[in-house]
Design an enzyme around this catalytic site. Structure first.
Site, PDB file in Angstrom:
ATOM      1  N   LYS A   8      -7.629  -1.516  -5.660  1.00  0.00           N
ATOM      2  CA  LYS A   8      -8.328  -1.356  -6.944  1.00  0.00           C
ATOM      3  C   LYS A   8      -7.852  -2.386  -7.968  1.00  0.00           C
ATOM      4  CE  LYS A   8      -7.119   3.050  -7.510  1.00  0.00           C
ATOM      5  NZ  LYS A   8      -6.337   3.359  -6.298  1.00  0.00           N
ATOM      6  N   ARG A  24      -8.531  10.753 -12.230  1.00  0.00           N
ATOM      7  CA  ARG A  24      -7.908  11.219 -10.988  1.00  0.00           C
ATOM      8  C   ARG A  24      -8.064  12.723 -10.803  1.00  0.00           C
ATOM      9  NH1 ARG A  24      -4.037   6.646 -10.668  1.00  0.00           N
ATOM     10  NH2 ARG A  24      -3.002   6.626  -8.660  1.00  0.00           N
ATOM     11  N   ARG A  36       3.543  -4.384  -0.976  1.00  0.00           N
ATOM     12  CA  ARG A  36       3.534  -4.591  -2.426  1.00  0.00           C
ATOM     13  C   ARG A  36       4.892  -4.217  -3.021  1.00  0.00           C
ATOM     14  NH1 ARG A  36      -1.021  -1.324  -5.563  1.00  0.00           N
ATOM     15  NH2 ARG A  36       0.338   0.428  -5.080  1.00  0.00           N
ATOM     16  N   ARG A  62       8.190  -1.862  -7.722  1.00  0.00           N
ATOM     17  CA  ARG A  62       7.766  -0.490  -8.067  1.00  0.00           C
ATOM     18  C   ARG A  62       8.479   0.512  -7.161  1.00  0.00           C
ATOM     19  NH1 ARG A  62       1.304   0.266  -8.583  1.00  0.00           N
ATOM     20  NH2 ARG A  62       1.946   2.418  -8.190  1.00  0.00           N
ATOM     21  N   ARG A 120       1.872  10.622  -2.481  1.00  0.00           N
ATOM     22  CA  ARG A 120       0.769  10.084  -3.299  1.00  0.00           C
ATOM     23  C   ARG A 120      -0.558  10.235  -2.552  1.00  0.00           C
ATOM     24  NH1 ARG A 120       2.982   4.281  -4.522  1.00  0.00           N
ATOM     25  NH2 ARG A 120       0.997   3.964  -5.615  1.00  0.00           N
TER      26      ARG A 120
END
Ligand code: AMP
Length: 192
Positions: free
Chosen positions: A14, A89, A128, A134, A146
């Protein structure tokens, strides 16, 4: 005005696609994940509370993200439109988004769902995490949480926009360019 929701599980691409879309259509990118990470970086009380939930792979409370989005929408309401990334969400968030846009005389034009398999998503997030730093991208258990949170609380938001005939699926496992072409085809079809 053109208002797009980019939807899909974490790691679906996204953020990457949003960056390309803002260039193509001159839109404002609103990512609640980015807004929350900015609060964490500033070590605000809100950021510190949010970090606990983010690192568990859970959602932060609806009111928090809704107010963040509300102030950004107000700030940029005279622009070309918005790309909502990682928001809404929950169904409550979707209802509140519709309401706040309606107050401004505009609406969500399209929700685009990126279709990516779970195993691909996990691989992408770990990659990532190795460069982004992160913490929620580095732990397989958090990533799995998640995904579970997405399946339990978020996936259903598609129904809200399907009922309004605003939902489109897009294949999200090709190259970045291929996915971008699928998305722009759907957006450009709105104008015809
Ligand atoms: P993201 O960058 O979109 O993957 O978001 C990272 C984390 O921030 C999520 O796993 C949630 O904990 C939190 N978050 C981001 N957006 C929302 C939202 N719209 N509602 C609730 N929590 C959110």
């Amino acid at each position: 005005m053109l208002n797009i929701i980019l939807f899909g599980p974490p790691g679906a691409g996204k953020g990457t696609q949003a960056e390309k879309l803002i260039e193509q259509y001159g839109l404002i990118h609103l990512s609640t994940g980015d807004l929350l990470r900015a609060e964490i970086a500033k070590q605000t009380p809100l950021g510190m509370e949010a970090k606990k939930l983010i690192d568990k792979g859970e959602l932060v409370p609806d009111e928090v993200v809704i107010e963040m989005i509300r102030s950004k929408v107000k700030e940029h309401i005279n622009g070309n439109g918005f790309i909502f990334d990682g928001f809404p969400r929950t169904t409550i968030q979707a209802q509140k988004l519709d309401e706040m846009l309606a107050k401004e005389g505009v609406d969500v034009d399209i929700m685009i769902s990126l279709q990516v398999d779970d195993n691909v998503v996990i691989e992408r997030i770990l990659k990532r995490g190795a460069v982004s730093g992160r913490t929620d991208d580095q732990n397989v258990e958090t990533i799995q949480n998640r995904l579970d949170t997405y399946n339990r609380q978020t996936a259903i938001v598609e129904e809200h926009y399907k009922e309004r005939n605003k939902h489109r699926h897009v294949f999200g496992m090709g190259t970045i360019e291929e996915t971008f072409n699928h998305i722009t085809k759907e957006i450009d079809a709105l104008k015809n």
